[in-house]
Scaffold this motif. Structure first.
Motif, PDB file in Angstrom:
ATOM      1  N   ILE A 269      26.774  29.918  25.059  1.00  0.00           N
ATOM      2  CA  ILE A 269      27.763  30.931  24.672  1.00  0.00           C
ATOM      3  C   ILE A 269      27.832  32.022  25.731  1.00  0.00           C
ATOM      4  CG2 ILE A 269      28.218  32.771  22.993  1.00  0.00           C
ATOM      5  CD1 ILE A 269      27.287  30.822  20.833  1.00  0.00           C
ATOM      6  N   GLY A 270      26.697  32.376  26.313  1.00  0.00           N
ATOM      7  CA  GLY A 270      26.686  33.358  27.397  1.00  0.00           C
ATOM      8  C   GLY A 270      27.455  32.888  28.605  1.00  0.00           C
ATOM      9  N   ILE A 271      27.308  31.617  28.957  1.00  0.00           N
ATOM     10  CA  ILE A 271      28.059  31.063  30.084  1.00  0.00           C
ATOM     11  C   ILE A 271      29.552  31.075  29.785  1.00  0.00           C
ATOM     12  CG2 ILE A 271      28.486  28.964  31.420  1.00  0.00           C
ATOM     13  CD1 ILE A 271      25.494  28.322  31.059  1.00  0.00           C
ATOM     14  N   ALA A 272      29.930  30.615  28.600  1.00  0.00           N
ATOM     15  CA  ALA A 272      31.341  30.629  28.221  1.00  0.00           C
ATOM     16  C   ALA A 272      31.868  32.058  28.135  1.00  0.00           C
ATOM     17  CB  ALA A 272      31.531  29.916  26.887  1.00  0.00           C
ATOM     18  N   GLY A 273      31.041  32.965  27.636  1.00  0.00           N
ATOM     19  CA  GLY A 273      31.450  34.369  27.526  1.00  0.00           C
ATOM     20  C   GLY A 273      31.680  35.022  28.871  1.00  0.00           C
ATOM     21  N   SER A 274      30.904  34.635  29.877  1.00  0.00           N
ATOM     22  CA  SER A 274      31.121  35.203  31.200  1.00  0.00           C
ATOM     23  C   SER A 274      32.465  34.751  31.761  1.00  0.00           C
ATOM     24  CB  SER A 274      29.987  34.843  32.150  1.00  0.00           C
ATOM     25  OG  SER A 274      29.977  33.477  32.449  1.00  0.00           O
ATOM     26  N   PHE A 275      32.830  33.504  31.513  1.00  0.00           N
ATOM     27  CA  PHE A 275      34.138  33.027  31.949  1.00  0.00           C
ATOM     28  C   PHE A 275      35.266  33.725  31.178  1.00  0.00           C
ATOM     29  CE2 PHE A 275      31.641  29.373  33.447  1.00  0.00           C
ATOM     30  CZ  PHE A 275      32.144  29.268  34.732  1.00  0.00           C
ATOM     31  N   VAL A 276      35.102  33.830  29.867  1.00  0.00           N
ATOM     32  CA  VAL A 276      36.127  34.480  29.038  1.00  0.00           C
ATOM     33  C   VAL A 276      36.267  35.954  29.410  1.00  0.00           C
ATOM     34  CG1 VAL A 276      36.680  35.195  26.672  1.00  0.00           C
ATOM     35  CG2 VAL A 276      35.918  32.875  27.125  1.00  0.00           C
ATOM     36  N   GLY A 277      35.147  36.642  29.571  1.00  0.00           N
ATOM     37  CA  GLY A 277      35.196  38.054  29.952  1.00  0.00           C
ATOM     38  C   GLY A 277      35.829  38.262  31.312  1.00  0.00           C
ATOM     39  N   GLY A 278      35.505  37.407  32.263  1.00  0.00           N
ATOM     40  CA  GLY A 278      36.123  37.496  33.581  1.00  0.00           C
ATOM     41  C   GLY A 278      37.613  37.217  33.545  1.00  0.00           C
ATOM     42  N   TRP A 279      38.004  36.245  32.741  1.00  0.00           N
ATOM     43  CA  TRP A 279      39.424  35.920  32.611  1.00  0.00           C
ATOM     44  C   TRP A 279      40.198  37.075  31.968  1.00  0.00           C
ATOM     45  CZ3 TRP A 279      42.711  35.132  28.399  1.00  0.00           C
ATOM     46  CH2 TRP A 279      43.950  34.587  28.726  1.00  0.00           C
ATOM     47  N   ILE A 280      39.637  37.648  30.913  1.00  0.00           N
ATOM     48  CA  ILE A 280      40.304  38.771  30.241  1.00  0.00           C
ATOM     49  C   ILE A 280      40.421  39.965  31.173  1.00  0.00           C
ATOM     50  CG2 ILE A 280      40.000  40.504  28.415  1.00  0.00           C
ATOM     51  CD1 ILE A 280      38.931  38.233  26.644  1.00  0.00           C
ATOM     52  N   ALA A 281      39.338  40.271  31.900  1.00  0.00           N
ATOM     53  CA  ALA A 281      39.364  41.419  32.810  1.00  0.00           C
ATOM     54  C   ALA A 281      40.377  41.225  33.926  1.00  0.00           C
ATOM     55  CB  ALA A 281      37.979  41.660  33.398  1.00  0.00           C
ATOM     56  N   SER A 282      40.495  40.020  34.431  1.00  0.00           N
ATOM     57  CA  SER A 282      41.416  39.811  35.547  1.00  0.00           C
ATOM     58  C   SER A 282      42.866  39.700  35.096  1.00  0.00           C
ATOM     59  CB  SER A 282      41.019  38.573  36.349  1.00  0.00           C
ATOM     60  OG  SER A 282      41.161  37.414  35.561  1.00  0.00           O
ATOM     61  N   HIS A 283      43.117  39.146  33.917  1.00  0.00           N
ATOM     62  CA  HIS A 283      44.500  38.953  33.490  1.00  0.00           C
ATOM     63  C   HIS A 283      45.081  40.123  32.707  1.00  0.00           C
ATOM     64  CE1 HIS A 283      43.720  34.822  34.676  1.00  0.00           C
ATOM     65  NE2 HIS A 283      45.030  34.690  34.740  1.00  0.00           N
ATOM     66  N   PHE A 284      44.291  40.738  31.872  1.00  0.00           N
ATOM     67  CA  PHE A 284      44.835  41.795  31.021  1.00  0.00           C
ATOM     68  C   PHE A 284      44.513  43.196  31.525  1.00  0.00           C
ATOM     69  CE2 PHE A 284      44.418  38.187  28.024  1.00  0.00           C
ATOM     70  CZ  PHE A 284      45.766  38.032  27.761  1.00  0.00           C
ATOM     71  N   LEU A 285      43.383  43.364  32.171  1.00  0.00           N
ATOM     72  CA  LEU A 285      43.005  44.676  32.684  1.00  0.00           C
ATOM     73  C   LEU A 285      43.296  44.811  34.178  1.00  0.00           C
ATOM     74  CD1 LEU A 285      39.574  45.037  30.871  1.00  0.00           C
ATOM     75  CD2 LEU A 285      41.803  45.889  30.137  1.00  0.00           C
ATOM     76  N   HIS A 286      43.746  43.732  34.786  1.00  0.00           N
ATOM     77  CA  HIS A 286      44.083  43.695  36.211  1.00  0.00           C
ATOM     78  C   HIS A 286      42.918  44.174  37.069  1.00  0.00           C
ATOM     79  CE1 HIS A 286      48.097  42.703  34.967  1.00  0.00           C
ATOM     80  NE2 HIS A 286      48.152  43.795  34.230  1.00  0.00           N
ATOM     81  N   ARG A 287      41.735  43.775  36.680  1.00  0.00           N
ATOM     82  CA  ARG A 287      40.514  44.124  37.416  1.00  0.00           C
ATOM     83  C   ARG A 287      39.911  42.841  37.967  1.00  0.00           C
ATOM     84  NH1 ARG A 287      37.488  48.066  39.880  1.00  0.00           N
ATOM     85  NH2 ARG A 287      35.323  47.457  39.744  1.00  0.00           N
ATOM     86  N   SER A 288      39.857  42.714  39.272  1.00  0.00           N
ATOM     87  CA  SER A 288      39.311  41.520  39.885  1.00  0.00           C
ATOM     88  C   SER A 288      37.794  41.518  39.734  1.00  0.00           C
ATOM     89  CB  SER A 288      39.677  41.474  41.361  1.00  0.00           C
ATOM     90  OG  SER A 288      39.061  40.363  41.965  1.00  0.00           O
ATOM     91  N   VAL A 289      37.272  40.450  39.177  1.00  0.00           N
ATOM     92  CA  VAL A 289      35.830  40.339  38.982  1.00  0.00           C
ATOM     93  C   VAL A 289      35.241  39.222  39.828  1.00  0.00           C
ATOM     94  CG1 VAL A 289      35.837  41.319  36.670  1.00  0.00           C
ATOM     95  CG2 VAL A 289      36.139  38.866  36.973  1.00  0.00           C
ATOM     96  N   THR A 290      35.998  38.714  40.743  1.00  0.00           N
ATOM     97  CA  THR A 290      35.537  37.595  41.549  1.00  0.00           C
ATOM     98  C   THR A 290      34.991  38.016  42.901  1.00  0.00           C
ATOM     99  OG1 THR A 290      37.757  37.275  42.434  1.00  0.00           O
ATOM    100  CG2 THR A 290      37.155  36.003  40.477  1.00  0.00           C
ATOM    101  N   ALA A 291      34.924  39.295  43.165  1.00  0.00           N
ATOM    102  CA  ALA A 291      34.541  39.752  44.497  1.00  0.00           C
ATOM    103  C   ALA A 291      33.036  39.643  44.749  1.00  0.00           C
ATOM    104  CB  ALA A 291      34.998  41.191  44.701  1.00  0.00           C
ATOM    105  N   HIS A 292      32.231  40.269  43.921  1.00  0.00           N
ATOM    106  CA  HIS A 292      30.800  40.346  44.188  1.00  0.00           C
ATOM    107  C   HIS A 292      30.001  40.063  42.922  1.00  0.00           C
ATOM    108  CE1 HIS A 292      31.672  42.056  48.087  1.00  0.00           C
ATOM    109  NE2 HIS A 292      32.465  42.923  47.492  1.00  0.00           N
ATOM    110  N   PHE A 293      28.839  39.479  43.110  1.00  0.00           N
ATOM    111  CA  PHE A 293      27.965  39.160  41.985  1.00  0.00           C
ATOM    112  C   PHE A 293      27.384  40.420  41.356  1.00  0.00           C
ATOM    113  CE2 PHE A 293      23.858  37.859  40.159  1.00  0.00           C
ATOM    114  CZ  PHE A 293      24.288  36.847  39.323  1.00  0.00           C
TER     115      PHE A 293
END
Length: 88
Positions: free
Chosen positions: A35-59
């Motif tokens: 669930i944590g792995i899936a949640g990290s993908f879901v959280g990243g997707w929500i942040a990038s699509h709805f909040l327009h915050r890129s989360v793919t730059a740095h770990f």
């Protein structure tokens, strides 16, 4: 970030979500980690699509961690609501 980095992030955020939401989970440690792995993908997707915050730059970016932990918490809460009372 690569897919492997998101999986590692998900493993860590699954553990953090479990620490933030203590209690008995219906699936145990393995399911909580998944669930944590899936949640990290879901959280990243929500942040990038709805909040327009890129989360793919740095770990080690704070936005990446906050979105991953938030996604893991949301999925863990939903999982507990759906399957929490099925064991007796």
């Amino acid at each position: 970030m690569s897919i492997v980095a998101w999986i590692v992030l998900g493993l860590l955020t699954g553990g953090l979500a479990k620490l933030l939401l203590p209690g008995k989970d219906p699936g145990g440690l393995i399911v909580t980690t998944l669930i944590g792995i899936a949640g990290s993908f879901v959280g990243g997707w929500i942040a990038s699509h709805f909040l327009h915050r890129s989360v793919t730059a740095h770990f080690f970016d704070a936005a990446t961690w906050v979105s991953a932990i938030g996604g893991a918490l949301v999925l863990l809460i939903v999982y507990r609501l759906l399957f929490g009372n099925s064991r007796r």
